[in-house]
Enzyme design. Structure first.
Site: not given
Ligand code: BGC
Length: 496
Positions: A26, A128, A172-173, A393
């Site tokens: 990103q 990620h 990540n997710e 986050e």
């Molecule tokens: C992701 C990010 C993304 C954010 C907002 C998160 O689930 O890890 O990469 O920018 O969502 O959409």
């Protein structure tokens, strides 16, 4: 305009992590520079219509060039930690360990050193979403070999950066990784165009693909955790966790049908990934029963894969903390058969409903639902006890056109959002929930996946049109700095 700080900062402990975060794809740009090779996202962004505003991720923040300056942005915020991801294909250009790109290694080592020299601890996310294209062509996470690929990559990360890093995140997710980009899904036509993995070659049906991709990622996570504990922990003494998208449900009514559908959503969208790792080493029972029933009905041997006894042992308790990316609660009710449903809604027998609640920024999906975060913490406590939780986050977007939003630096909607969530975390801490940190997403505006540059999550605004990609603090950056400052002052005072 209200810039007041959360009222309960006094409950936050001394060693609380205050962080901000980004992800390599990103912000870095420079794909194919400095020895990096392409990832699935470089491929996706070249498919016409895939990125809403056709923006070029290579020209986002150019963090690959401006990393030193970015450390100063973090320093100005006063954060204790910075969560960023490393690009797999910048470190291993073929995705495998036959070739190590020392320039890539040096880039991340320098970043860690610069952070530490400025009093900021790195938190590295190893994956990620930016899967190396060459591995994707070999089946990506559908290929069982992906467990070994990821473990080998992690070993290099521990060897090269482990002396500098005390906190690691493997994935990540997992759900987005399992459902798009990595696996072409029928219900995401733009991704289905290309690259299409020839599933037959792997003896897999589209039906099984996302479950198998997730299964391999869970095993890969666990394998990396065991590797670290067995070979690196005694020297490096770090912690390893995994990040999930946080989930909580609101229902359109209080009917039993809606409430049960909401419970199933939590199982499919949250416990699916977490139960094996933080629970008893296997998928939630409700998923197992339903997916085995569906497999039989559809004449398939299985849809949801099974762990062997040995795998269960490896997976169970394979994390030191759980990371939660929290954005909003979702409105969930009884199932509606609709062509736009995701596989999870179809299999989990629930549907998302649109809500009439106020959106934070235009028609963008985000809402300010801090109570949902508390609900999510409680789901974790009810199911997995007192495992440490890192809010990995949390943030909201500027999405309105400038003429409606006014000066984009006056992001009071973001201040409201952060204040409400920090306050909710304070309440949870006062309620003895084991929350170890908060991470504001994101340090700066960046490439927001399919939304390109149109949706901006930054505490710092980035002028994507300027040659230097100028970063300017928004009001929320000052607010976050004051908040962290104030909490530190409170701690100092109580120590006197
Ligand atoms: C992701 C990010 C993304 C954010 C907002 C998160 O689930 O890890 O990469 O920018 O969502 O959409």
């Amino acid at each position: 305009m209200d810039e007041s700080l959360p009222r309960n900062l006094h409950v936050f402990p001394k060693d609380f992590i205050w962080a901000s975060a980004t992800a390599a794809y990103q912000i870095e740009g420079g794909s194919e520079e400095g020895g990096e090779t392409l990832s699935v996202w470089d491929h996706l962004r070249r498919i016409p219509g895939c990125i809403k505003d056709n923006s070029d991720s290579n020209l986002s923040c150019e963090g690959f060039k401006h990393w030193k300056q970015d450390v100063q942005l973090l320093k100005a915020l006063g954060v204790t930690h910075y969560r960023f991801s490393v690009s797999w294909s910048r470190i291993l250009p073929t995705g495998k360990t036959d070739k190590i790109n020392e320039q890539g290694v040096e880039f991340y080592r320098n970043l860690c050193l610069e952070l530490k020299a400025n009093g900021i601890e790195p938190i590295i996310t190893m994956f990620h979403y930016d899967f190396p294209i060459q591995l994707h062509e070999e089946g990506g996470f559908l290929n069982r070999k992906s467990i070994a690929w990821f473990t080998d990559f992690a070993r290099i990360c521990f060897e090269k950066f482990g002396d500098l890093v005390k906190t690691w995140v493997t994935f990540n997710e997992i759900i987005p990784n399992a459902s798009f980009g990595v696996v072409p899904m029928e219900n995401l036509p733009k991704f289905a165009l290309d690259p299409v993995i020839p599933l037959e070659q792997w003896n897999i049906t589209k039906r099984q693909a996302p479950y198998l991709a997730a299964h391999h990622q869970i095993l890969a996570h666990a394998s990396v955790y065991r590797l670290y504990k067995e070979e690196f922990y005694s020297k490096q003494k770090g912690k390893i966790g995994i990040v999930s998208g946080g989930r909580a449900a609101e229902t359109p009514d209080e009917s039993k049908e809606s409430l049960e559908a909401a419970k199933r959503m939590i199982n499919w969208q949250f416990l699916w990934m977490n139960e094996p790792i933080f629970g008893d080493g296997d998928y939630p029972k409700i998923m197992r029963d339903r997916m085995d029933y569906l497999a039989e009905k559809e004449g398939l041997k299985e849809i949801l894969p099974k762990f062997t006894d040995e795998e269960r042992k490896m997976v169970k308790d394979s994390a030191d903390f759980i990371g939660i990316n929290w954005y909003l609660s979702l409105m969930v009710g009884k199932y509606r058969n609709d062509p736009s449903n995701s596989f999870m809604e179809n299999d989990g027998d629930y549907s998302f409903y649109s809500d009439n609640n106020e959106k934070i920024s235009g028609d963008h999906w985000l809402r300010n639902t801090p109570n949902g975060l508390i609900e999510c913490f409680k789901t974790i406590r009810d199911n997995y006890g007192n495992v440490p939780i890192l809010v990995s986050e949390n943030g909201c977007a500027d999405h309105l056109p400038v003429q409606i939003l006014g000066d984009p630096l006056n992001d009071y909607h973001r201040i409201r959002y952060i204040r409400a969530h920090v306050e909710a975390i304070g309440k949870a801490i006062a309620d003895d929930l084991n929350i170890i940190g908060y991470t504001a997403w994101s340090l700066m505006d960046n490439f927001e996946w399919e939304d390109g540059f149109a949706v901006r999550f930054g505490l710092y605004r980035v002028d994507f049109d300027s040659p230097e990609k100028t970063r300017t603090p928004k009001k929320s950056a000052f607010f976050y700095r004051n908040l962290i400052d104030e909490q530190k002052k409170i701690v100092e005072k109580t120590e006197l």
